[in-house]
Structure formats: structure tokens, C-alpha cells
Write a protein that holds these residues in place. Structure first.
Motif, mmCIF file in Angstrom:
data_model
loop_
_atom_site.group_PDB
_atom_site.id
_atom_site.type_symbol
_atom_site.label_atom_id
_atom_site.label_comp_id
_atom_site.label_asym_id
_atom_site.label_seq_id
_atom_site.Cartn_x
_atom_site.Cartn_y
_atom_site.Cartn_z
ATOM 1 N N MET A 53 -5.940 -3.517 6.725
ATOM 2 C CA MET A 53 -5.453 -2.160 6.994
ATOM 3 C C MET A 53 -5.457 -1.292 5.742
ATOM 4 S SD MET A 53 -2.207 -2.921 9.506
ATOM 5 C CE MET A 53 -1.438 -1.362 9.092
ATOM 6 N N PHE A 54 -4.994 -1.868 4.646
ATOM 7 C CA PHE A 54 -4.826 -1.085 3.419
ATOM 8 C C PHE A 54 -5.932 -1.331 2.390
ATOM 9 C CE2 PHE A 54 -0.234 -1.888 4.713
ATOM 10 C CZ PHE A 54 -0.159 -0.724 5.455
ATOM 11 N N ARG A 55 -6.952 -2.148 2.765
ATOM 12 C CA ARG A 55 -8.068 -2.457 1.858
ATOM 13 C C ARG A 55 -7.537 -2.928 0.503
ATOM 14 N NH1 ARG A 55 -12.093 2.734 3.051
ATOM 15 N NH2 ARG A 55 -12.228 2.426 5.313
ATOM 16 N N SER A 56 -6.669 -3.891 0.558
ATOM 17 C CA SER A 56 -5.922 -4.296 -0.632
ATOM 18 C C SER A 56 -6.739 -5.071 -1.653
ATOM 19 C CB SER A 56 -4.689 -5.120 -0.211
ATOM 20 O OG SER A 56 -3.782 -4.302 0.496
ATOM 21 N N TRP A 57 -7.994 -5.360 -1.340
ATOM 22 C CA TRP A 57 -8.843 -5.985 -2.352
ATOM 23 C C TRP A 57 -9.066 -5.015 -3.539
ATOM 24 C CZ3 TRP A 57 -10.341 -5.154 2.755
ATOM 25 C CH2 TRP A 57 -11.143 -4.028 2.982
ATOM 26 N N LYS A 58 -8.784 -3.725 -3.320
ATOM 27 C CA LYS A 58 -8.946 -2.743 -4.388
ATOM 28 C C LYS A 58 -7.938 -2.938 -5.514
ATOM 29 C CE LYS A 58 -10.672 0.909 -1.302
ATOM 30 N NZ LYS A 58 -10.426 2.289 -0.787
ATOM 31 N N ILE A 59 -6.850 -3.635 -5.228
ATOM 32 C CA ILE A 59 -5.792 -3.800 -6.226
ATOM 33 C C ILE A 59 -6.045 -4.988 -7.156
ATOM 34 C CG2 ILE A 59 -4.284 -5.371 -4.921
ATOM 35 C CD1 ILE A 59 -3.146 -2.298 -6.947
ATOM 36 N N ILE A 60 -7.039 -5.803 -6.854
ATOM 37 C CA ILE A 60 -7.278 -7.042 -7.610
ATOM 38 C C ILE A 60 -7.433 -6.768 -9.103
ATOM 39 C CG2 ILE A 60 -8.895 -8.944 -7.977
ATOM 40 C CD1 ILE A 60 -9.378 -8.977 -4.967
ATOM 41 N N LYS A 61 -8.169 -5.716 -9.452
ATOM 42 C CA LYS A 61 -8.402 -5.420 -10.874
ATOM 43 C C LYS A 61 -7.126 -5.026 -11.603
ATOM 44 C CE LYS A 61 -13.218 -3.921 -10.314
ATOM 45 N NZ LYS A 61 -14.175 -2.799 -10.478
ATOM 46 N N ARG A 62 -6.143 -4.533 -10.865
ATOM 47 C CA ARG A 62 -4.898 -4.069 -11.491
ATOM 48 C C ARG A 62 -3.822 -5.153 -11.561
ATOM 49 N NH1 ARG A 62 -2.723 1.423 -9.079
ATOM 50 N NH2 ARG A 62 -1.184 0.945 -10.700
ATOM 51 N N LEU A 63 -4.067 -6.290 -10.933
ATOM 52 C CA LEU A 63 -3.049 -7.339 -10.860
ATOM 53 C C LEU A 63 -2.480 -7.750 -12.219
ATOM 54 C CD1 LEU A 63 -4.428 -9.676 -8.029
ATOM 55 C CD2 LEU A 63 -2.611 -7.960 -7.878
ATOM 56 N N PRO A 64 -3.311 -7.910 -13.264
ATOM 57 C CA PRO A 64 -2.746 -8.334 -14.557
ATOM 58 C C PRO A 64 -1.819 -7.305 -15.195
ATOM 59 C CG PRO A 64 -5.121 -8.724 -14.467
ATOM 60 C CD PRO A 64 -4.779 -7.850 -13.301
ATOM 61 N N TYR A 65 -1.873 -6.063 -14.750
ATOM 62 C CA TYR A 65 -1.114 -4.998 -15.395
ATOM 63 C C TYR A 65 0.138 -4.593 -14.616
ATOM 64 C CZ TYR A 65 -5.733 -4.746 -17.512
ATOM 65 O OH TYR A 65 -6.911 -5.066 -18.133
ATOM 66 N N LEU A 66 0.388 -5.257 -13.517
ATOM 67 C CA LEU A 66 1.543 -4.909 -12.699
ATOM 68 C C LEU A 66 2.834 -5.515 -13.260
ATOM 69 C CD1 LEU A 66 0.047 -5.418 -9.120
ATOM 70 C CD2 LEU A 66 0.277 -3.290 -10.410
ATOM 71 N N LYS A 67 3.978 -4.930 -12.872
ATOM 72 C CA LYS A 67 5.283 -5.467 -13.260
ATOM 73 C C LYS A 67 5.639 -6.577 -12.277
ATOM 74 C CE LYS A 67 6.890 -1.101 -15.237
ATOM 75 N NZ LYS A 67 7.891 -0.012 -15.168
ATOM 76 N N TRP A 68 5.313 -7.791 -12.653
ATOM 77 C CA TRP A 68 5.404 -8.909 -11.719
ATOM 78 C C TRP A 68 6.826 -9.363 -11.455
ATOM 79 C CZ3 TRP A 68 2.168 -10.700 -8.274
ATOM 80 C CH2 TRP A 68 0.825 -10.326 -8.383
ATOM 81 N N LYS A 69 7.740 -9.076 -12.349
ATOM 82 C CA LYS A 69 9.129 -9.472 -12.096
ATOM 83 C C LYS A 69 9.632 -8.806 -10.817
ATOM 84 C CE LYS A 69 13.832 -9.196 -13.910
ATOM 85 N NZ LYS A 69 14.711 -8.735 -15.020
ATOM 86 N N ASN A 70 9.459 -7.487 -10.719
ATOM 87 C CA ASN A 70 9.893 -6.760 -9.525
ATOM 88 C C ASN A 70 9.119 -7.209 -8.288
ATOM 89 O OD1 ASN A 70 11.713 -5.288 -11.052
ATOM 90 N ND2 ASN A 70 10.327 -3.557 -11.338
ATOM 91 N N LEU A 71 7.824 -7.406 -8.446
ATOM 92 C CA LEU A 71 6.990 -7.812 -7.312
ATOM 93 C C LEU A 71 7.366 -9.196 -6.791
ATOM 94 C CD1 LEU A 71 3.414 -6.524 -8.203
ATOM 95 C CD2 LEU A 71 4.655 -6.110 -6.069
ATOM 96 N N GLN A 166 12.615 -0.344 -3.740
ATOM 97 C CA GLN A 166 12.655 0.954 -4.405
ATOM 98 C C GLN A 166 12.047 0.894 -5.799
ATOM 99 O OE1 GLN A 166 16.858 2.060 -3.975
ATOM 100 N NE2 GLN A 166 16.227 3.549 -2.436
ATOM 101 N N LYS A 167 12.146 -0.251 -6.459
ATOM 102 C CA LYS A 167 11.520 -0.411 -7.766
ATOM 103 C C LYS A 167 10.004 -0.565 -7.638
ATOM 104 C CE LYS A 167 15.455 -2.487 -10.199
ATOM 105 N NZ LYS A 167 15.525 -1.473 -11.270
ATOM 106 N N VAL A 168 9.589 -1.300 -6.611
ATOM 107 C CA VAL A 168 8.164 -1.564 -6.420
ATOM 108 C C VAL A 168 7.393 -0.285 -6.103
ATOM 109 C CG1 VAL A 168 6.520 -2.646 -4.825
ATOM 110 C CG2 VAL A 168 8.369 -3.998 -5.810
ATOM 111 N N VAL A 169 7.980 0.605 -5.294
ATOM 112 C CA VAL A 169 7.258 1.823 -4.931
ATOM 113 C C VAL A 169 6.989 2.704 -6.148
ATOM 114 C CG1 VAL A 169 8.125 1.867 -2.573
ATOM 115 C CG2 VAL A 169 9.399 3.072 -4.345
ATOM 116 N N ARG A 170 7.753 2.524 -7.218
ATOM 117 C CA ARG A 170 7.542 3.321 -8.427
ATOM 118 C C ARG A 170 6.335 2.859 -9.236
ATOM 119 N NH1 ARG A 170 13.637 2.421 -9.677
ATOM 120 N NH2 ARG A 170 14.630 3.802 -8.166
ATOM 121 N N GLN A 171 5.750 1.745 -8.864
ATOM 122 C CA GLN A 171 4.565 1.264 -9.586
ATOM 123 C C GLN A 171 3.290 1.971 -9.135
ATOM 124 O OE1 GLN A 171 4.049 -2.798 -10.684
ATOM 125 N NE2 GLN A 171 6.058 -3.417 -9.947
ATOM 126 N N ASN A 172 3.426 2.832 -8.124
ATOM 127 C CA ASN A 172 2.298 3.634 -7.649
ATOM 128 C C ASN A 172 1.107 2.784 -7.196
ATOM 129 O OD1 ASN A 172 3.567 6.171 -8.151
ATOM 130 N ND2 ASN A 172 3.076 5.975 -10.325
#
Length: 289
Positions: A53-71, A166-172
Motif C-alpha cells: 500500500m505504502f510502497r515501503s521498499w522506498k525507505i530501505i535506503k534511509r533505514l541506517p539513519y532512522l532513530k531506531w530507539k523510538n521505532l 507521536q515521536k515516530v511521526v516526527r521522523q518524517n
């Protein structure tokens, strides 16, 4: 009511209706499959649906840069909330299970209060939840202390889900956060279920209903929740969610033939009044700002 707030309320109502219908369908499936298998199948199908639905394979390149604690906290809360809620649903009537689960976000709403006048709505919701549970008949056949413990645990996870949502949505990263949470949950539960009851997972005749439950219980409500959390405070979200027990009782009555008492009807009125009150309170606050 401002358009953004009205849309957020609409998102929440649609989310709760979808989820409660799915819960009734899941409880029907408990007649042939255990709750852990049902929630595992649901999350596995949901992970496929949401990624597509959201074509989430597009996020793969950004995975190393995400705030993983919140996720990770967000993902863990999604996983445990589902497991514990389905475990409680297998031992309690749907309305009671949801009513007890709601104590989690209700507590979060209570902690978010800034003005004393808001306490009336939270107290009204608490009173409604208290009436929903048959304390005077706790040993009855339709009530289980273990089921109640599962529901309360699910409520704690629900509060954590709101907080970190609410914290996760701030990661854009938009709806990709939901994709990550559901995929991780499915990856954790699939091997556990494979050990617990491997034959149940392979009963393909039930996959169609599990797919429908996945759509109604995960893909639709969680996506709507994330959109609502962008527009509502923890106070508004937590108290508006008090509609969930009311919708659960109605769904259980219509789809499962579960009966409600006069006292529980009074509880529904209290819960809905609290929801209406906090909605108008949020409106006045926004206009005052």
C-alpha cells in the motif's frame, strides 16, 4: 470545529469501528485456531498489505539513519499490544476486554491534563469503564482474572504505542513507520508461532478470513491512527479512544451475540459523553490559541 480536528476525529472513529469488527471476526476464528496463531497470521498478512500500500521498499535506503530507539519501542508496543489483546479476547467478552485495555491510554490522558476543568471528562470516562466491568460478579463464567491481566497489559502497550507514535511521526517517514513496526512484529511472532503450533499456521482454509482481519485490524486502523496523532494531543486522543469499549460492546452484540446489561448501557453513555466533552474542549482550546 476546525477542519483538521474534524478530520482527525473522523479518522479515529473509522479506525475504531474497523478494529472492533475485526476483533469480532478474530474471536469467531478462535473456535478453530488459537489466539497466537490468529494474531501471527494477521500481522503476516498485514505486513504484506502495508508494504504494498505504502510502497515501503522506498525507505530501505534511509533505514541506517532512522532513530531506531523510538521505532523499536513503537514496534514492540504494536507487537505486544496485539498478542495480549487477542489473549484477553479469548477469555473475556469483547466489550470487557476493550474496556480494561482502555485503562492504558486513559491513564496517559490523565497525565496529560493541564487544566482542572478537563478532569471532569476523564473522570466520566473512568466511571464508565468501572461500570463496564462486572466487579460484583468477578467469578462469573464470562470473566477471567488471567484475561483481565492480559487486557491490562495490552492497555499499557497501547499507552506506549500512543507515546512513541507521536515521536515516530516526527521522523518524517510517513506511513513507512507503520510498515516497519508491522514487519518487525510479524518477523518476531512467526518463528514463535511455528514452534508453538506449526500445523495451525498451515491451515490455508482460514487464511482468507485472516487476510480480512489483517485489513480491518491493522492496515486500516493503524494508518488512520498515525494520521490522527499528527492533529491531536495525547489528552484528546486518549479520551476520544473511550469510544472503543462502546463500539466493542455493539460489535460483540451484533456479530457474536454477546449481551450487555443495563449497567453497561449506562457505562456506554458515560464513555460517549466523555468523548464528546473532550472533543469540544479541544475545539475551545484551539480557538483560544
Amino acid at each position: 470545529m476546525p477542519n483538521s480536528q474534524l478530520i482527525a476525529v473522523l479518522f479515529m472513529v473509522l479506525s475504531m469501528v474497523s478494529y472492533q469488527i475485526s476483533a469480532s471476526f478474530a474471536k469467531q476464528l478462535f473456535l478453530v485456531l488459537d489466539p497466537l496463531t490468529v494474531v501471527t497470521l494477521r500481522l503476516c498478512f498485514a505486513s504484506i498489505l502495508i508494504v504494498l500500500m505504502f510502497r515501503s521498499w522506498k525507505i530501505i535506503k534511509r533505514l541506517p539513519y532512522l532513530k531506531w530507539k523510538n521505532l523499536l519501542f513503537y514496534s514492540g508496543s504494536v507487537c505486544l499490544m496485539n498478542v495480549l489483546f487477542y489473549a484477553s479476547l479469548g477469555k473475556l467478552p469483547q466489550g470487557i476486554a476493550v474496556g480494561l485495555e482502555f485503562l492504558g491510554p486513559l491513564t496517559l490522558a490523565l497525565l496529560s491534563i493541564k487544566q482542572k476543568s478537563d478532569y471532569i471528562w476523564v473522570c466520566l470516562a473512568i466511571f464508565g469503564i468501572a461500570l463496564m466491568v462486572p466487579w460484583q460478579d468477578a467469578t462469573a463464567q464470562n470473566f477471567s482474572y488471567i484475561g483481565a491481566a492480559f487486557a491490562l497489559g495490552a492497555g499499557v502497550c497501547w499507552a506506549i504505542y500512543i507515546y512513541y507514535g507521536q515521536k515516530v511521526v516526527r521522523q518524517n517517514i510517513g506511513m513507512h513507520a507503520l510498515s516497519i513496526a508491522i514487519v518487525l512484529s510479524a518477523m518476531v511472532l512467526l518463528p514463535i508461532s511455528a514452534v508453538h503450533n506449526p500445523d495451525a499456521l498451515l491451515q490455508t482454509q482460514y487464511w482468507g478470513k485472516a487476510l480480512l482481519i489483517a485489513l480491518l485490524a491493522t492496515a486500516i486502523p493503524y494508518a488512520l491512527d498515525l494520521l490522527a496523532l499528527k492533529r491531536l494531543s495525547k489528552m484528546s486522543y486518549g479520551t476520544l479512544s473511550s469510544l472503543s469499549p462502546a463500539l466493542a460492546v455493539v460489535s460483540g452484540m451484533l456479530l457474536l451475540n454477546e449481551h450487555i446489561t443495563t449497567v453497561q448501557m449506562v457505562a456506554l453513555v458515560c464513555i460517549m459523553l466523555a468523548s464528546i466533552g473532550v472533543t469540544f474542549r479541544a475545539k475551545n482550546t484551539e480557538q483560544g490559541d
